[in-house]
Write a protein that holds these residues in place. Sequence first.
Motif, PDB file in Angstrom:
ATOM      1  N   TYR A 176     -29.085 -22.407 -38.942  1.00  0.00           N
ATOM      2  CA  TYR A 176     -28.052 -23.411 -39.131  1.00  0.00           C
ATOM      3  C   TYR A 176     -26.685 -22.750 -39.093  1.00  0.00           C
ATOM      4  O   TYR A 176     -26.481 -21.682 -39.674  1.00  0.00           O
ATOM      5  CB  TYR A 176     -28.207 -24.103 -40.482  1.00  0.00           C
ATOM      6  CG  TYR A 176     -29.280 -25.171 -40.532  1.00  0.00           C
ATOM      7  CD1 TYR A 176     -29.284 -26.219 -39.603  1.00  0.00           C
ATOM      8  CD2 TYR A 176     -30.268 -25.149 -41.507  1.00  0.00           C
ATOM      9  CE1 TYR A 176     -30.257 -27.198 -39.645  1.00  0.00           C
ATOM     10  CE2 TYR A 176     -31.241 -26.138 -41.563  1.00  0.00           C
ATOM     11  CZ  TYR A 176     -31.228 -27.156 -40.621  1.00  0.00           C
ATOM     12  OH  TYR A 176     -32.192 -28.131 -40.667  1.00  0.00           O
ATOM     13  N   SER A 180     -23.313 -26.551 -42.154  1.00  0.00           N
ATOM     14  CA  SER A 180     -23.649 -27.715 -41.341  1.00  0.00           C
ATOM     15  C   SER A 180     -25.148 -27.731 -41.052  1.00  0.00           C
ATOM     16  O   SER A 180     -25.879 -26.831 -41.451  1.00  0.00           O
ATOM     17  CB  SER A 180     -22.889 -27.677 -40.012  1.00  0.00           C
ATOM     18  OG  SER A 180     -23.469 -26.745 -39.115  1.00  0.00           O
ATOM     19  N   HIS A 181     -25.589 -28.787 -40.364  1.00  0.00           N
ATOM     20  CA  HIS A 181     -26.973 -28.864 -39.894  1.00  0.00           C
ATOM     21  C   HIS A 181     -27.045 -28.664 -38.384  1.00  0.00           C
ATOM     22  O   HIS A 181     -28.033 -29.027 -37.748  1.00  0.00           O
ATOM     23  CB  HIS A 181     -27.601 -30.195 -40.299  1.00  0.00           C
ATOM     24  CG  HIS A 181     -28.059 -30.236 -41.725  1.00  0.00           C
ATOM     25  ND1 HIS A 181     -27.265 -30.682 -42.757  1.00  0.00           N
ATOM     26  CD2 HIS A 181     -29.224 -29.832 -42.301  1.00  0.00           C
ATOM     27  CE1 HIS A 181     -27.913 -30.595 -43.895  1.00  0.00           C
ATOM     28  NE2 HIS A 181     -29.104 -30.073 -43.661  1.00  0.00           N
ATOM     29  N   SER A 217     -32.508 -33.883 -39.152  1.00  0.00           N
ATOM     30  CA  SER A 217     -32.100 -34.031 -40.551  1.00  0.00           C
ATOM     31  C   SER A 217     -31.252 -35.290 -40.740  1.00  0.00           C
ATOM     32  O   SER A 217     -31.173 -35.827 -41.853  1.00  0.00           O
ATOM     33  CB  SER A 217     -31.313 -32.790 -41.003  1.00  0.00           C
ATOM     34  OG  SER A 217     -30.185 -32.599 -40.177  1.00  0.00           O
ATOM     35  N   ASN A 279     -33.483 -28.553 -48.483  1.00  0.00           N
ATOM     36  CA  ASN A 279     -33.426 -27.340 -47.661  1.00  0.00           C
ATOM     37  C   ASN A 279     -34.554 -26.356 -47.958  1.00  0.00           C
ATOM     38  O   ASN A 279     -34.549 -25.247 -47.435  1.00  0.00           O
ATOM     39  CB  ASN A 279     -32.072 -26.646 -47.862  1.00  0.00           C
ATOM     40  CG  ASN A 279     -30.930 -27.465 -47.285  1.00  0.00           C
ATOM     41  OD1 ASN A 279     -31.099 -28.134 -46.267  1.00  0.00           O
ATOM     42  ND2 ASN A 279     -29.784 -27.436 -47.941  1.00  0.00           N
TER      43      ASN A 279
END
Length: 486
Positions: A176, A180-181, A217, A279
């Motif tokens: 990542y 952020s994703h 996500s 996560n």
Amino acid sequence: MIDSNCLQEVPCLTKQTTGQKFVKKKPTKKPQLRPTLKLNIDTLDSEGIGQARHENKIALVQGAFPGETVIAEVEHEGRTHVYTKLRRVLRNAPQRTANNPCKKELECLGCPLIGMKYQNQLDYKQQRVEKALADQSLLREQLVLPTLASEPAIAYRASAKLVFGRKREKVLIGLYKRGSHEVIDTGDCPVHHPLINKIIKVVKEEVEHQSISVYSSRHKNGLLRYLLVRVSPENDKAMVTFVSNFRDLQQLPKLGKWLMRKVPEVIAVHQNVNSSTGNVILGQETIKLHGLPDLIDQVGDIKLRIGPEAFFQVNTLQAARIYALVRQWAKLTKRDSTIDVYCGIGGIGLHLAKDAGDLIGIEYVEQAVRNAADNAKLNRLENCRFVAGDAAEQLSRQAAQLKNLRLVTLNPPRKGCAEELLQALCAIAPPQIIYVSCDPASLARDLRILVNAGYLIEQVQPVDMFPQTAHVETVVELKFKGEDAE
């Protein structure tokens, strides 16, 4: 002649291909340019990120080193810090290497020191340990030894935990982006063992070819979430675990079969199910899809059976050197008993058991305790016992049952030892403690408590377990001296 004062803005018109009707065309937005700063880098922080002063704030520039002048793009400005992205180095520092092995350094951000000469990395890590001890008034002259180098410093990672992503039709496998994703595809990562990169390439191709969905996500759907790879450098074999959003016994067994066919070094394929939205990487259920139930690796003088959920050091060769160092400092005999706290799957304890009379390992995670017991059998060591439970409670209980307890070893997580454990340890007051730490700050905090209780720090050895990053392992020997400790 046209009077410019009479000109009006006219909408941009375009014909549709199906007829003569005109429609308005939306003007394209120009991307906003972010401001850039010219910065003089003063220091590296504990994460290996360059720091500079800018208008009474600290500007952070990953990939920049002390003594350099750089141009950096502002990504976010907070109350005390400015977060930037390195754009150009105007003046190189002497420690900058001319042969950076990574082409994605400024995208991935996983190895902030990869542009630094290796000896300078070792010096920086020694200084990190010295500063942490100095902050607790524990530093003496020549107490901290030079950092023990990793050989090799590239392609050393025998373990990888990577996230799946997708950009349009392309599958990404990587890390990542910080904060952020967004998944940054790491590609042919220079710090990975070559077998890991080979597996990643094949998995990526097969996921695309078989049209297997990837977890989002944002939308909370899709199958594949993480790819876990563990390699035995000694045997050149690998174990792969697919972490999925839900249980799947159709697509993933097929994917695992193709992977083992294309990469015969893969001897075990598992599926772990994690439907949580957080996560945390691993879920509660693990299913063996193909091959063996675990991976056997040779680490120093012992064999270790490593399961798909087990934690073990990513740098096998450096782990073996730490275990050998602990054994060398311990100098145990068959008359001595020892307790290994935070024992994990038994790496430190099993090495000590070769010399000791009795060894007890303590670990909170029950699966790790079962793995440690299996590893004792694998190495035909019958003088070991491993127990699960609270570290402080078990330390007091087990110590009361042992004769001639001469050594306690500690290998806690990054946050260090629990206060209750240190209190129990000081109450027992074993003659010798060997502390293996992965964080200088929590180590120094705990050492201050032990020194206050009558221990003297004998020697401190930093070990470079993670080259190209700021992380440093440290092995410390302490001996009980009573009131004369300081």
